[in-house]
Design an enzyme around this catalytic site. Structure first.
Site, PDB file in Angstrom:
ATOM      1  N   ASP A 131      -0.906  -5.433  -1.783  1.00  0.00           N
ATOM      2  CA  ASP A 131      -0.815  -4.064  -1.288  1.00  0.00           C
ATOM      3  C   ASP A 131      -1.931  -3.911  -0.253  1.00  0.00           C
ATOM      4  O   ASP A 131      -2.822  -4.765  -0.158  1.00  0.00           O
ATOM      5  CB  ASP A 131      -1.008  -3.090  -2.456  1.00  0.00           C
ATOM      6  CG  ASP A 131      -1.071  -1.640  -2.011  1.00  0.00           C
ATOM      7  OD1 ASP A 131      -0.269  -1.242  -1.152  1.00  0.00           O
ATOM      8  OD2 ASP A 131      -1.939  -0.905  -2.524  1.00  0.00           O
ATOM      9  N   ASP A 147      -2.765  -1.387  -6.626  1.00  0.00           N
ATOM     10  CA  ASP A 147      -3.802  -0.487  -7.145  1.00  0.00           C
ATOM     11  C   ASP A 147      -3.258   0.847  -7.626  1.00  0.00           C
ATOM     12  O   ASP A 147      -4.027   1.675  -8.114  1.00  0.00           O
ATOM     13  CB  ASP A 147      -4.860  -0.219  -6.062  1.00  0.00           C
ATOM     14  CG  ASP A 147      -4.393   0.831  -5.064  1.00  0.00           C
ATOM     15  OD1 ASP A 147      -5.070   1.867  -4.920  1.00  0.00           O
ATOM     16  OD2 ASP A 147      -3.334   0.624  -4.438  1.00  0.00           O
ATOM     17  N   ASP A 173      -3.499  -0.258   1.198  1.00  0.00           N
ATOM     18  CA  ASP A 173      -4.384   0.880   0.927  1.00  0.00           C
ATOM     19  C   ASP A 173      -4.834   0.893  -0.530  1.00  0.00           C
ATOM     20  O   ASP A 173      -4.014   0.980  -1.445  1.00  0.00           O
ATOM     21  CB  ASP A 173      -3.668   2.194   1.259  1.00  0.00           C
ATOM     22  CG  ASP A 173      -3.398   2.353   2.745  1.00  0.00           C
ATOM     23  OD1 ASP A 173      -4.355   2.585   3.496  1.00  0.00           O
ATOM     24  OD2 ASP A 173      -2.224   2.220   3.144  1.00  0.00           O
TER      25      ASP A 173
END
Length: 223
Positions: free
Chosen positions: A10, A170, A12
């Site tokens: 991922d 996240d 961000d």
């Protein structure tokens, strides 16, 4: 035994903590109008395109008057970029990238953000050239997480299968996207998502710096 051939990151909150700075920049916009952006309202929308929340409308409702949306977002983005000027990758990220490449593991990025945002940040971090593919929401018809489209495309571009790939995420919507695409998902919460529930993830780490990528691969191969 799982033979892992690819790792999909991922962006961000996983490669770079843009989520904390994004919130702080929006909070500054709110405070300029004498109001607050509650963290409790911000946290649920992180990484989730399905949330029906218009930050512009919310601010306008709080101040009780129309707000120039274009100008507001222009000022927020400028402040956000200034906050990120000296930002560095999250702990362990660079080690994972370099070690994975040395081991012959193919690596890519699957992001729910726009390509211009992700690629520019990766270039500024000096990481863009390390990834074989970068798939963003505008590469998959605007579909953002928890839709699995970005992960499905990333795996296809890397020339491997979902069941031979690991996703590093996240946020819960990102985990859902990865699992829906069929990847083994390791949740690595950031400062803004550390109190979220990651029950859908196959594994959870406090930081990528906690376990070398070789150990992670060995652990997953035995699962």
């Amino acid at each position: 035994m799982k033979h892992i051939k690819a790792i999909v990151f991922d962006f961000d909150g996983l490669i770079l903590d843009t989520e904390t700075t994004d919130y702080k920049a929006w909070q500054a916009m709110y405070r300029a109008y004498g109001v607050e952006l509650p963290l409790s309202m911000w946290l649920p929308i992180i990484g989730d395109a399905t949330q029906d929340f218009s930050i512009d409308q919310h601010l306008a409702e709080l101040v009780g008057k129309p707000i120039n949306r274009v100008e507001l977002r222009k000022r927020q983005r400028a402040l956000h970029l200034e906050m990120l000027k000296d930002a560095v990758p999250m702990p362990g990220v660079e080690d994972y990238i370099h070690t994975a490449k040395r081991l012959g593991i193919r690596i890519g990025v699957a992001s729910g953000s726009r390509r211009s945002w992700v690629v520019d940040r990766l270039n500024r971090l000096g990481l863009a050239d390390h990834f074989e593919t970068v798939v963003c929401r505008d590469d998959v018809g605007g579909k953002a997480k928890p839709d699995p489209a970005a992960y499905l495309a990333a795996v296809e571009h890397l020339g491997t299968r979902a069941d031979q790939s690991i996703a590093l995420e996240d946020s819960p919507p990102g985990v859902k996207a990865a699992k829906s695409a069929g990847l083994f998902c390791v949740a690595v919460p950031g400062p803004m998502t550390k109190n979220h529930s990651f029950h859908e993830a196959d594994m959870q780490l406090d930081s990528l710096a906690d376990i070398p990528v070789q150990e992670l691969l060995e652990s997953i191969s035995k699962a």
